[in-house]
Design a protein around this motif. Structure first.
Motif, PDB file in Angstrom:
ATOM      1  N   LYS A  88       0.673  -1.063  -0.040  1.00 16.25           N
ATOM      2  CA  LYS A  88       0.094  -0.088  -0.106  1.00 16.25           C
ATOM      3  C   LYS A  88       0.934   1.418   0.012  1.00 16.25           C
ATOM      4  CE  LYS A  88      -3.842   2.059   2.235  1.00 16.25           C
ATOM      5  NZ  LYS A  88      -4.946   2.172   3.416  1.00 16.25           N
ATOM      6  N   ALA A  89       2.041   1.330   0.667  1.00 15.15           N
ATOM      7  CA  ALA A  89       2.895   2.539   0.686  1.00 15.15           C
ATOM      8  C   ALA A  89       3.552   2.758  -0.617  1.00 15.15           C
ATOM      9  CB  ALA A  89       3.821   2.237   1.887  1.00 15.15           C
ATOM     10  N   ASN A  90       3.487   1.860  -1.441  1.00 13.54           N
ATOM     11  CA  ASN A  90       4.354   2.065  -2.654  1.00 13.54           C
ATOM     12  C   ASN A  90       3.466   2.043  -4.018  1.00 13.54           C
ATOM     13  OD1 ASN A  90       6.842   1.627  -1.270  1.00 13.54           O
ATOM     14  ND2 ASN A  90       6.565  -0.641  -1.367  1.00 13.54           N
ATOM     15  N   CYS A  91       3.157   1.157  -4.681  1.00 14.62           N
ATOM     16  CA  CYS A  91       2.372   1.355  -5.793  1.00 14.62           C
ATOM     17  C   CYS A  91       0.906   0.539  -5.769  1.00 14.62           C
ATOM     18  CB  CYS A  91       3.127   0.836  -7.004  1.00 14.62           C
ATOM     19  SG  CYS A  91       4.776   1.485  -7.252  1.00 14.62           S
ATOM     20  N   TYR A  92       0.535   0.604  -4.588  1.00 14.87           N
ATOM     21  CA  TYR A  92      -0.807  -0.148  -4.418  1.00 14.87           C
ATOM     22  C   TYR A  92      -2.072   0.348  -5.521  1.00 14.87           C
ATOM     23  CZ  TYR A  92      -5.489  -0.851  -2.182  1.00 14.87           C
ATOM     24  OH  TYR A  92      -6.672  -1.232  -1.981  1.00 14.87           O
ATOM     25  N   LYS A  93      -2.126   1.833  -5.375  1.00 13.95           N
ATOM     26  CA  LYS A  93      -2.944   2.270  -6.354  1.00 13.95           C
ATOM     27  C   LYS A  93      -2.854   2.081  -7.805  1.00 13.95           C
ATOM     28  CE  LYS A  93      -4.103   6.129  -3.104  1.00 13.95           C
ATOM     29  NZ  LYS A  93      -4.206   7.732  -3.069  1.00 13.95           N
ATOM     30  N   GLU A  94      -1.445   2.105  -8.028  1.00  9.59           N
ATOM     31  CA  GLU A  94      -1.227   1.760  -9.580  1.00  9.59           C
ATOM     32  C   GLU A  94      -1.644   0.263 -10.017  1.00  9.59           C
ATOM     33  OE1 GLU A  94       0.838   5.398  -8.490  1.00  9.59           O
ATOM     34  OE2 GLU A  94       0.645   3.566  -7.438  1.00  9.59           O
ATOM     35  N   PHE A  95      -1.541  -0.328  -9.307  1.00  9.57           N
ATOM     36  CA  PHE A  95      -1.602  -1.932  -9.627  1.00  9.57           C
ATOM     37  C   PHE A  95      -3.129  -2.506  -9.307  1.00  9.57           C
ATOM     38  CE2 PHE A  95       2.778  -2.317  -9.341  1.00  9.57           C
ATOM     39  CZ  PHE A  95       3.127  -3.193 -10.286  1.00  9.57           C
TER      40      PHE A  95
END
Length: 228
Positions: A88-95
């Motif tokens: 979640k702290a990294n690329c969660y939204k993008e994936f």
């Protein structure tokens, strides 16, 4: 796969196979065993799709984020990098924007894709290994009341699930493949963790199967679990 020629020699009535992600491999096994094991069940891939698994812009945004937030020394995309990017702290939204169909293709394409790279998923309509669970259940006897289901509806790095069918004079047979331990012990779901470890997730899969099939065993209907 030279081993395909040996499969029809099996004396078992029912066979549960794992790691069959590619449509052509599934077809080859079914064809090789069609005389000895004429009945089978598998997770159906979507039919009638006219688009590749991934949207080009969304995939590039996700991969750019992964390379930026989770750098790697390898030229390709490593498992550790993906596990890092999915948090979640990294690329969660993008994936999450990619959807499960694209995520499965992107993860599996370095191993099975013709282009050997996730970006084949935004151009190749024929890629069809995004919903199979890698499972195939074969039988010498007719398979009744077949089931093909996911363990969860949450987005996962690789979808896991099970196949099940009733077999006369045998009982209910379940073919599955639990999540495995990756390079690092972390939550293999995309986004907020549902479990503290992969082991805990495996226990959740076991409970799902028990909840689903325990009632049958109470009525003297044997339940056989395979491929765990």
């Amino acid at each position: 796969f030279p081993c395909f020629s040996k499969l029809p020699r099996l004396t078992a009535d029912i066979v549960c196979l794992q790691e069959l992600w590619v449509e052509s491999d599934i077809a080859a096994v079914v064809n090789a065993m069609r005389f000895d094991f004429p009945h089978h069940v598998r997770m159906k891939t979507p039919s009638g799709s006219t688009a590749p698994p991934c949207d080009d812009a969304l995939l590039r945004a996700a991969m750019d984020c992964a390379h930026s937030r989770c750098p790697t020394s390898s030229s390709g995309v490593s498992t550790k990098q993906l596990l890092c990017a999915f948090q979640k702290a990294n690329c969660y939204k993008e994936f999450v924007r990619l959807g499960q169909r694209c995520i499965n293709c992107g993860v599996l394409s370095p191993k099975y894709g013709s282009a050997g790279h996730p970006f084949s998923c935004n151009s190749d309509v024929s890629l069809s290994y995004y919903t199979t669970h890698g499972l195939l259940l074969l039988s010498k006897r007719p398979l009744l009341n077949t089931v093909a289901a996911n363990f969860t509806e949450h987005l996962q790095i690789v979808t896991r699930g099970y196949l099940a069918a009733e077999v006369n004079n045998v009982g209910t047979v379940v073919c599955t493949h639990f999540p495995t331990y990756y390079d690092v012990v972390t939550e293999p779901y995309v986004g907020p963790p549902l479990h503290k470890s992969v082991k805990e997730q495996q226990q959740g899969c076991i409970q799902t199967l028990l909840d689903k099939f325990l009632q049958q065993s109470q009525f003297n209907q044997p339940v056989i679990f395979t491929g765990v």
